[in-house]
Design a protein around this motif. Structure first.
Motif, PDB file in Angstrom:
ATOM      1  N   GLY A 208       0.768  -1.235   0.000  1.00  0.00           N
ATOM      2  CA  GLY A 208       0.000   0.000   0.000  1.00  0.00           C
ATOM      3  C   GLY A 208       0.797   1.282   0.000  1.00  0.00           C
ATOM      4  N   VAL A 209       1.989   1.298  -0.591  1.00  0.00           N
ATOM      5  CA  VAL A 209       2.737   2.554  -0.669  1.00  0.00           C
ATOM      6  C   VAL A 209       2.137   3.391  -1.798  1.00  0.00           C
ATOM      7  CG1 VAL A 209       4.964   3.651  -1.080  1.00  0.00           C
ATOM      8  CG2 VAL A 209       4.843   1.510   0.221  1.00  0.00           C
ATOM      9  N   GLY A 210       1.589   4.536  -1.439  1.00  0.00           N
ATOM     10  CA  GLY A 210       0.953   5.396  -2.437  1.00  0.00           C
ATOM     11  C   GLY A 210       1.191   6.862  -2.139  1.00  0.00           C
ATOM     12  N   THR A 211       1.320   7.652  -3.183  1.00  0.00           N
ATOM     13  CA  THR A 211       1.557   9.087  -3.074  1.00  0.00           C
ATOM     14  C   THR A 211       0.393   9.847  -3.694  1.00  0.00           C
ATOM     15  OG1 THR A 211       3.935   8.710  -3.316  1.00  0.00           O
ATOM     16  CG2 THR A 211       3.164  10.966  -3.636  1.00  0.00           C
ATOM     17  N   LEU A 212      -0.086  10.899  -3.026  1.00  0.00           N
ATOM     18  CA  LEU A 212      -1.090  11.748  -3.654  1.00  0.00           C
ATOM     19  C   LEU A 212      -0.585  12.172  -5.026  1.00  0.00           C
ATOM     20  CD1 LEU A 212      -2.357  14.155  -0.831  1.00  0.00           C
ATOM     21  CD2 LEU A 212      -3.601  12.273  -1.900  1.00  0.00           C
ATOM     22  N   PRO A 213      -1.382  12.033  -6.069  1.00  0.00           N
ATOM     23  CA  PRO A 213      -0.899  12.355  -7.411  1.00  0.00           C
ATOM     24  C   PRO A 213      -0.270  13.734  -7.549  1.00  0.00           C
ATOM     25  CG  PRO A 213      -2.927  11.124  -7.568  1.00  0.00           C
ATOM     26  CD  PRO A 213      -2.713  11.385  -6.097  1.00  0.00           C
ATOM     27  N   SER A 214      -0.762  14.723  -6.814  1.00  0.00           N
ATOM     28  CA  SER A 214      -0.201  16.070  -6.927  1.00  0.00           C
ATOM     29  C   SER A 214       1.184  16.188  -6.287  1.00  0.00           C
ATOM     30  CB  SER A 214      -1.139  17.097  -6.283  1.00  0.00           C
ATOM     31  OG  SER A 214      -1.218  16.896  -4.880  1.00  0.00           O
ATOM     32  N   ALA A 215       1.588  15.175  -5.502  1.00  0.00           N
ATOM     33  CA  ALA A 215       2.881  15.220  -4.802  1.00  0.00           C
ATOM     34  C   ALA A 215       3.877  14.206  -5.345  1.00  0.00           C
ATOM     35  CB  ALA A 215       2.661  14.987  -3.308  1.00  0.00           C
ATOM     36  N   ARG A 216       3.607  13.638  -6.496  1.00  0.00           N
ATOM     37  CA  ARG A 216       4.500  12.634  -7.055  1.00  0.00           C
ATOM     38  C   ARG A 216       5.809  13.238  -7.570  1.00  0.00           C
ATOM     39  NH1 ARG A 216      -0.329   9.356 -10.219  1.00  0.00           N
ATOM     40  NH2 ARG A 216      -0.854   7.946  -8.500  1.00  0.00           N
ATOM     41  N   ARG A 217       6.775  12.350  -7.800  1.00  0.00           N
ATOM     42  CA  ARG A 217       8.079  12.694  -8.370  1.00  0.00           C
ATOM     43  C   ARG A 217       8.898  13.599  -7.436  1.00  0.00           C
ATOM     44  NH1 ARG A 217       7.444  12.870 -14.959  1.00  0.00           N
ATOM     45  NH2 ARG A 217       6.353  10.872 -15.088  1.00  0.00           N
ATOM     46  N   GLN A 218       8.753  13.351  -6.138  1.00  0.00           N
ATOM     47  CA  GLN A 218       9.536  14.085  -5.146  1.00  0.00           C
ATOM     48  C   GLN A 218      10.329  13.138  -4.246  1.00  0.00           C
ATOM     49  OE1 GLN A 218       7.311  17.213  -3.052  1.00  0.00           O
ATOM     50  NE2 GLN A 218       5.726  17.094  -4.640  1.00  0.00           N
ATOM     51  N   GLY A 219      10.361  11.846  -4.591  1.00  0.00           N
ATOM     52  CA  GLY A 219      11.096  10.877  -3.790  1.00  0.00           C
ATOM     53  C   GLY A 219      10.393  10.444  -2.521  1.00  0.00           C
ATOM     54  N   LEU A 220       9.105  10.760  -2.397  1.00  0.00           N
ATOM     55  CA  LEU A 220       8.394  10.442  -1.158  1.00  0.00           C
ATOM     56  C   LEU A 220       8.147   8.938  -1.004  1.00  0.00           C
ATOM     57  CD1 LEU A 220       5.775  13.359  -1.108  1.00  0.00           C
ATOM     58  CD2 LEU A 220       8.033  13.250  -0.027  1.00  0.00           C
ATOM     59  N   ALA A 221       7.765   8.277  -2.087  1.00  0.00           N
ATOM     60  CA  ALA A 221       7.516   6.834  -2.009  1.00  0.00           C
ATOM     61  C   ALA A 221       8.787   6.075  -1.657  1.00  0.00           C
ATOM     62  CB  ALA A 221       6.933   6.320  -3.324  1.00  0.00           C
ATOM     63  N   LEU A 222       9.889   6.518  -2.208  1.00  0.00           N
ATOM     64  CA  LEU A 222      11.163   5.875  -1.901  1.00  0.00           C
ATOM     65  C   LEU A 222      11.512   6.084  -0.431  1.00  0.00           C
ATOM     66  CD1 LEU A 222      13.310   4.272  -3.461  1.00  0.00           C
ATOM     67  CD2 LEU A 222      14.563   6.406  -3.760  1.00  0.00           C
ATOM     68  N   GLY A 223      11.260   7.289   0.084  1.00  0.00           N
ATOM     69  CA  GLY A 223      11.528   7.560   1.486  1.00  0.00           C
ATOM     70  C   GLY A 223      10.661   6.747   2.420  1.00  0.00           C
ATOM     71  N   VAL A 224       9.382   6.618   2.080  1.00  0.00           N
ATOM     72  CA  VAL A 224       8.472   5.807   2.893  1.00  0.00           C
ATOM     73  C   VAL A 224       8.904   4.343   2.869  1.00  0.00           C
ATOM     74  CG1 VAL A 224       6.111   4.881   2.989  1.00  0.00           C
ATOM     75  CG2 VAL A 224       6.488   7.350   2.773  1.00  0.00           C
TER      76      VAL A 224
END
Length: 275
Positions: A208-224
């Protein structure tokens, strides 16, 4: 020619897949070559999958399970690993189901990624837990890695759904018991990305790793993902794995040290797949 190491890993994952619904509160119903897991009480709905060590299922076996799922009012869903149960795809397609394929990846690289400054672990009482559980649903409604419009406003609206509290209570209990772990990327008090891991013995699945579409491509999923892997290892996980949404998402996980070993398949009715 088979790879003994991968074969051993897939055998471990089969045992995990058969165990995790049972420890998650599901009832197992026997359909010969298939097992239907039915959630008891609140929690995530489960699926049917090949019985551990069972024979190949036929379209008739799939139809029997589908009839039971309809009777129970639960999702008509099957999940399995293509390389472990190669004949099942033809059977579920003959029964009229649509099949999605996802890269199945196992953590191989021991290199630790630096912690992301906006990512933190959540506990059972965290006030952002409901939001962290809602973000992936919004993310998966617009799959892929491209930027989108769904953002904090849509998250705020989604939190008004009464079902959110039921899910929050269920996951809160798992976090308190140590049977799940959760991490989220938070900016200005808003959850932008989140995910979980579910351990069974010394195996843990990142889910269930998911990023709000407006916040994608900032490395957040990788950090989580890195935070979840670190906590899973701290709790004794020897094998950490996940299923990526597609090849683009798999490339992101590869940067965290995951390597594709097989293909995870999910089958559901065409109307359900298009929803």
């Amino acid at each position: 020619m088979t790879n003994p190491m991968i074969d051993s890993t897939l055998s471990e994952l089969e045992r995990y897949y058969d165990t995790v619904p049972r420890v998650g509160g599901a009832r197992a119903e026997d359909f010969g070559p298939l097992t239907l897991f039915v959630q008891e009480g609140a929690g995530w709905p489960y699926y049917a999958r090949p019985a551990l060590g069972g024979s190949d299922a036929t379209a008739a076996d799939v139809e029997r399970v589908l009839a039971r799922q309809r009777e129970l009012g639960v999702p008509e869903a099957f999940e399995w690993v293509a390389e472990t149960s190669p004949a099942l795809r033809a059977a579920v397609e003959e029964a009229g189901l649509h099949v999605h394929a996802h890269p199945l990846m196992v953590l191989e690289d021991a290199q630790e990624l630096p912690p992301h400054p906006e990512v933190r672990l959540l506990d059972a009482e965290d006030p952002l837990l409901a939001a962290a559980l809602t973000v992936p649903a919004l993310a998966f409604a617009a799959p892929g890695t491209a930027l989108g419009e769904t953002g904090p406003a849509e998250l705020s609206a989604a939190l008004a759904d009464p079902s959110v509290e039921t899910r929050r209570a269920s996951v809160s209990a798992k976090l308190a018991a140590g049977t799940s772990g959760m991490a989220a990327a938070v900016r200005d008090g808003v959850v932008l990305c989140s995910g979980m891991f579910n351990p069974v013995g010394d195996i843990a699945e990142v889910v269930g790793v998911g990023t709000l579409p407006s916040a994608r491509r900032q490395g957040l999923a990788l950090g989580v993902t890195a935070a979840l892997v670190a906590q899973a290892r701290e709790r004794g996980a020897r094998t950490v794995f996940l299923s990526a949404g597609d090849d683009d998402v798999a490339r992101i996980y590869a940067r965290a040290g995951f390597r594709r070993v097989a293909t995870a398949l999910i089958a559901e009715p065409p109307a359900q797949a298009e929803a």
